[in-house]
Design an enzyme around this catalytic site. Structure first.
Site, short mmCIF file in Angstrom:
data_model
loop_
_atom_site.label_atom_id
_atom_site.label_comp_id
_atom_site.label_asym_id
_atom_site.label_seq_id
_atom_site.Cartn_x
_atom_site.Cartn_y
_atom_site.Cartn_z
N SER A 145 0.85 -1.18 0.00
CA SER A 145 0.00 0.00 0.00
C SER A 145 0.89 1.24 0.00
O SER A 145 2.08 1.16 0.36
CB SER A 145 -0.89 0.00 1.26
OG SER A 145 -1.49 1.26 1.48
N TYR A 160 -2.79 0.26 10.67
CA TYR A 160 -2.67 -0.07 9.25
C TYR A 160 -1.29 0.33 8.72
O TYR A 160 -0.64 -0.44 8.00
CB TYR A 160 -3.76 0.62 8.45
CG TYR A 160 -3.82 0.19 7.00
CD1 TYR A 160 -4.31 -1.06 6.64
CD2 TYR A 160 -3.39 1.04 5.99
CE1 TYR A 160 -4.36 -1.46 5.32
CE2 TYR A 160 -3.44 0.66 4.66
CZ TYR A 160 -3.93 -0.60 4.32
OH TYR A 160 -3.97 -0.98 3.00
#
Length: 263
Positions: A145, A160
């Protein structure tokens, strides 16, 4: 991309019921790959077996469960006779939770689950698949990501961001450990509206991208190219890493993030 490069190959994919995983599963089967999808659900009924000449088999289970990963690998070997690639893609978000918004207990619980899925799930899957993929001289590809590099302005919370930074370390470590028999690389998209789920202390699991239009506007405003990519836009990056065209790459990360790395 020539069909012959992937035709007849066998792949274990995690998180193939929606989003990037579903787009990738469909593309692989159109190119003649047979896919075993390890996911907790069957998605929305999409991704049927007739999406292409390649077969689709499903294993329902949690990516953090060693037995589920071992079952997916065993199914590929039993039904297809080989395993050419493992694609770790399943993930969960934290809803953008900041440490100042949570109690220590919430930080612990949220952090454990997010890191369990996004990091330990990749490690367990890679371990289960490693020997079979090595025998085929194959590849592993993981979904990272923009949060593997960027920690603000992208909606990533503490858990995250920590998980995606850690997953980058998993990719690099696996690349070193499994060379020269297996190449290990990753794709790190930036701002792709998908069916990614979010865990929050208040409401449990929910979709990250509720108001998709608002998210699209935000993503477009953040990256230098002003791009908003769909899961289908990312497929080519994975296919490239699965073929001999990328035979000189291991431990590499492709970053289709609209230029966030130079913002």
């Amino acid at each position: 991309m020539q069909q012959s490069e992937l035709d007849g190959r066998a792949v274990v994919l995690t998180g193939g019921a929606s989003g990037i995983g579903l787009a990738l599963s469909r593309a692989l089967r159109r190119l003649g790959c047979s896919v075993v999808d390890l996911d907790r659900t069957d998605g929305t009924g999409e991704g049927a077996e007739d999406d292409g000449p390649g077969r689709l088999l499903r294993v329902r289970g949690d990516v953090t469960d060693p037995e589920a990963n071992e079952s997916a690998v065993a199914l590929a070997l039993r039904e297809f006779g080989r395993l050419d690639a493992f694609i770790g893609n399943a993930g969960v978000h934290d809803g953008g939770a900041a440490v100042t918004d949570l109690t220590p207990t919430q930080v612990r619980d949220l952090g454990r689950r997010v890191l369990d899925v996004n990091v330990v799930g990749y490690m367990v899957g890679a371990c289960a698949a490693a020997e079979a993929v090595a025998q085929a001289g194959g590849t592993m590809v993981f979904t990272l990501s923009d949060a593997s590099y960027v920690v603000s302005g992208n909606g990533a919370g503490l858990a995250y961001a920590a998980s995606k930074h850690a997953a980058l370390g998993v990719v690099r470590s696996l690349a070193a450990q499994l060379a020269p028999r297996v190449r290990v690389n990753a794709v790190a998209p930036g701002g792709v509206p998908t069916g990614l789920s979010s865990l929050t202390p208040e409401s449990g699991e929910q979709k990250v991208y509720g108001d998709v239009d608002a998210v699209v506007r935000q993503i477009r405003s953040l990256n230098p190219l002003g791009t908003v990519l769909s899961p289908e836009d990312l497929v080519g990056h994975y296919l490239y890493l699965l073929t001999g065209q990328s035979r000189g790459l291991t431990g590499a990360v492709l970053r289709p993030d609209g230029g966030l790395s130079v913002a």
